[in-house]
Design a protein around this motif. Structure first.
Motif, PDB file in Angstrom:
ATOM      1  N   TRP A  36       0.844  -1.185   0.000  1.00  0.00           N
ATOM      2  CA  TRP A  36       0.000   0.000   0.000  1.00  0.00           C
ATOM      3  C   TRP A  36       0.883   1.240   0.000  1.00  0.00           C
ATOM      4  CZ3 TRP A  36       0.943   3.040   4.202  1.00  0.00           C
ATOM      5  CH2 TRP A  36       1.397   2.432   5.363  1.00  0.00           C
ATOM      6  N   ALA A  37       0.286   2.384  -0.403  1.00  0.00           N
ATOM      7  CA  ALA A  37       1.016   3.646  -0.431  1.00  0.00           C
ATOM      8  C   ALA A  37       0.047   4.791  -0.175  1.00  0.00           C
ATOM      9  CB  ALA A  37       1.688   3.844  -1.785  1.00  0.00           C
ATOM     10  N   ILE A  38       0.525   5.782   0.550  1.00  0.00           N
ATOM     11  CA  ILE A  38      -0.230   7.023   0.719  1.00  0.00           C
ATOM     12  C   ILE A  38       0.089   7.868  -0.505  1.00  0.00           C
ATOM     13  CG2 ILE A  38      -0.557   9.100   2.112  1.00  0.00           C
ATOM     14  CD1 ILE A  38       0.444   7.418   4.532  1.00  0.00           C
ATOM     15  N   THR A  39      -0.928   8.181  -1.302  1.00  0.00           N
ATOM     16  CA  THR A  39      -0.700   8.888  -2.556  1.00  0.00           C
ATOM     17  C   THR A  39      -1.050  10.361  -2.497  1.00  0.00           C
ATOM     18  OG1 THR A  39      -2.857   8.163  -3.368  1.00  0.00           O
ATOM     19  CG2 THR A  39      -0.955   6.799  -3.941  1.00  0.00           C
ATOM     20  N   ALA A  40      -1.836  10.768  -1.500  1.00  0.00           N
ATOM     21  CA  ALA A  40      -2.186  12.180  -1.360  1.00  0.00           C
ATOM     22  C   ALA A  40      -2.701  12.432   0.051  1.00  0.00           C
ATOM     23  CB  ALA A  40      -3.252  12.576  -2.371  1.00  0.00           C
ATOM     24  N   VAL A  41      -2.504  13.662   0.517  1.00  0.00           N
ATOM     25  CA  VAL A  41      -3.036  14.066   1.816  1.00  0.00           C
ATOM     26  C   VAL A  41      -3.635  15.449   1.660  1.00  0.00           C
ATOM     27  CG1 VAL A  41      -2.494  14.648   4.211  1.00  0.00           C
ATOM     28  CG2 VAL A  41      -1.336  12.723   3.109  1.00  0.00           C
ATOM     29  N   ASP A  42      -4.899  15.594   2.086  1.00  0.00           N
ATOM     30  CA  ASP A  42      -5.557  16.895   2.102  1.00  0.00           C
ATOM     31  C   ASP A  42      -5.323  17.489   3.487  1.00  0.00           C
ATOM     32  OD1 ASP A  42      -7.332  19.051   2.341  1.00  0.00           O
ATOM     33  OD2 ASP A  42      -8.807  18.102   1.030  1.00  0.00           O
ATOM     34  N   ARG A  43      -4.506  18.508   3.574  1.00  0.00           N
ATOM     35  CA  ARG A  43      -4.140  19.079   4.878  1.00  0.00           C
ATOM     36  C   ARG A  43      -5.289  19.827   5.540  1.00  0.00           C
ATOM     37  NH1 ARG A  43       2.059  21.157   4.440  1.00  0.00           N
ATOM     38  NH2 ARG A  43       2.909  19.202   3.655  1.00  0.00           N
ATOM     39  N   GLU A  44      -6.244  20.290   4.766  1.00  0.00           N
ATOM     40  CA  GLU A  44      -7.383  21.006   5.352  1.00  0.00           C
ATOM     41  C   GLU A  44      -8.337  20.063   6.069  1.00  0.00           C
ATOM     42  OE1 GLU A  44      -9.271  23.493   2.468  1.00  0.00           O
ATOM     43  OE2 GLU A  44      -7.396  24.508   1.956  1.00  0.00           O
ATOM     44  N   THR A  45      -8.545  18.876   5.498  1.00  0.00           N
ATOM     45  CA  THR A  45      -9.502  17.922   6.091  1.00  0.00           C
ATOM     46  C   THR A  45      -8.819  16.765   6.802  1.00  0.00           C
ATOM     47  OG1 THR A  45      -9.624  16.639   4.041  1.00  0.00           O
ATOM     48  CG2 THR A  45     -11.230  18.434   4.309  1.00  0.00           C
ATOM     49  N   ASN A  46      -7.478  16.657   6.690  1.00  0.00           N
ATOM     50  CA  ASN A  46      -6.708  15.547   7.264  1.00  0.00           C
ATOM     51  C   ASN A  46      -7.175  14.188   6.746  1.00  0.00           C
ATOM     52  OD1 ASN A  46      -4.842  16.999   8.806  1.00  0.00           O
ATOM     53  ND2 ASN A  46      -6.340  17.281  10.442  1.00  0.00           N
ATOM     54  N   ILE A  47      -7.463  14.134   5.453  1.00  0.00           N
ATOM     55  CA  ILE A  47      -7.851  12.894   4.803  1.00  0.00           C
ATOM     56  C   ILE A  47      -6.706  12.445   3.909  1.00  0.00           C
ATOM     57  CG2 ILE A  47      -9.460  11.806   3.173  1.00  0.00           C
ATOM     58  CD1 ILE A  47     -10.799  12.489   5.801  1.00  0.00           C
ATOM     59  N   ALA A  48      -6.284  11.185   4.083  1.00  0.00           N
ATOM     60  CA  ALA A  48      -5.221  10.607   3.266  1.00  0.00           C
ATOM     61  C   ALA A  48      -5.835   9.671   2.234  1.00  0.00           C
ATOM     62  CB  ALA A  48      -4.235   9.835   4.132  1.00  0.00           C
ATOM     63  N   GLN A  49      -5.324   9.748   1.019  1.00  0.00           N
ATOM     64  CA  GLN A  49      -5.722   8.831  -0.053  1.00  0.00           C
ATOM     65  C   GLN A  49      -4.732   7.677  -0.053  1.00  0.00           C
ATOM     66  OE1 GLN A  49      -8.381   9.375  -2.163  1.00  0.00           O
ATOM     67  NE2 GLN A  49      -8.048   7.441  -3.174  1.00  0.00           N
ATOM     68  N   ILE A  50      -5.232   6.453   0.023  1.00  0.00           N
ATOM     69  CA  ILE A  50      -4.399   5.253   0.083  1.00  0.00           C
ATOM     70  C   ILE A  50      -4.707   4.377  -1.130  1.00  0.00           C
ATOM     71  CG2 ILE A  50      -3.691   3.259   1.473  1.00  0.00           C
ATOM     72  CD1 ILE A  50      -3.569   5.728   3.251  1.00  0.00           C
ATOM     73  N   GLU A  51      -3.665   3.941  -1.840  1.00  0.00           N
ATOM     74  CA  GLU A  51      -3.824   2.965  -2.911  1.00  0.00           C
ATOM     75  C   GLU A  51      -3.174   1.675  -2.425  1.00  0.00           C
ATOM     76  OE1 GLU A  51      -2.264   4.437  -6.586  1.00  0.00           O
ATOM     77  OE2 GLU A  51      -3.585   6.169  -6.573  1.00  0.00           O
ATOM     78  N   ALA A  52      -3.858   0.560  -2.644  1.00  0.00           N
ATOM     79  CA  ALA A  52      -3.362  -0.713  -2.108  1.00  0.00           C
ATOM     80  C   ALA A  52      -3.641  -1.865  -3.065  1.00  0.00           C
ATOM     81  CB  ALA A  52      -4.020  -1.004  -0.765  1.00  0.00           C
ATOM     82  N   ILE A  53      -2.838  -2.909  -2.903  1.00  0.00           N
ATOM     83  CA  ILE A  53      -3.056  -4.187  -3.552  1.00  0.00           C
ATOM     84  C   ILE A  53      -3.352  -5.187  -2.441  1.00  0.00           C
ATOM     85  CG2 ILE A  53      -2.065  -6.028  -4.966  1.00  0.00           C
ATOM     86  CD1 ILE A  53      -2.380  -3.415  -6.500  1.00  0.00           C
ATOM     87  N   VAL A  54      -4.503  -5.857  -2.543  1.00  0.00           N
ATOM     88  CA  VAL A  54      -4.883  -6.838  -1.529  1.00  0.00           C
ATOM     89  C   VAL A  54      -5.114  -8.199  -2.171  1.00  0.00           C
ATOM     90  CG1 VAL A  54      -5.894  -5.144   0.046  1.00  0.00           C
ATOM     91  CG2 VAL A  54      -7.339  -6.240  -1.658  1.00  0.00           C
ATOM     92  N   ILE A  55      -4.920  -9.233  -1.382  1.00  0.00           N
ATOM     93  CA  ILE A  55      -5.155 -10.602  -1.830  1.00  0.00           C
ATOM     94  C   ILE A  55      -6.419 -11.113  -1.143  1.00  0.00           C
ATOM     95  CG2 ILE A  55      -4.270 -12.964  -1.851  1.00  0.00           C
ATOM     96  CD1 ILE A  55      -1.452 -11.751  -1.709  1.00  0.00           C
ATOM     97  N   LYS A  56      -7.358 -11.584  -1.969  1.00  0.00           N
ATOM     98  CA  LYS A  56      -8.582 -12.177  -1.440  1.00  0.00           C
ATOM     99  C   LYS A  56      -8.495 -13.681  -1.607  1.00  0.00           C
ATOM    100  CE  LYS A  56     -11.656  -8.372  -2.403  1.00  0.00           C
ATOM    101  NZ  LYS A  56     -12.949  -7.991  -2.985  1.00  0.00           N
ATOM    102  N   GLU A  57      -8.926 -14.389  -0.618  1.00  0.00           N
ATOM    103  CA  GLU A  57      -8.912 -15.864  -0.669  1.00  0.00           C
ATOM    104  C   GLU A  57     -10.150 -16.369  -1.360  1.00  0.00           C
ATOM    105  OE1 GLU A  57      -6.457 -17.871   0.430  1.00  0.00           O
ATOM    106  OE2 GLU A  57      -5.267 -16.169   1.064  1.00  0.00           O
TER     107      GLU A  57
END
Length: 57
Positions: A36-57
């Motif tokens: 996973w990686a944090i790709t963006a952060v909105d400093r006004e709202t303190n919201i981070a955008q996270i992109e991830a690769i997950v494995i589902k069984e």
């Protein structure tokens, strides 16, 4: 096994101390996080955008 790419938004107002654990725990809802990686952060709202690769069984 299915590999899926997801994007989530996460409130980071609690600080950065345990952010990695919070991200991992949140990603568990979709599967086992492979990477996973944090790709963006909105400093006004303190919201981070996270992109991830997950494995589902």
């Amino acid at each position: 096994m299915i590999i899926e790419s997801i994007e989530i938004e996460l409130d980071i107002t609690g600080g950065l101390g345990a952010l990695d654990r919070e991200i991992e725990t949140t990603l568990q809802k979709w599967g086992e996080p492979l990477r996973w990686a944090i790709t963006a952060v909105d400093r006004e709202t303190n919201i981070a955008q996270i992109e991830a690769i997950v494995i589902k069984e």
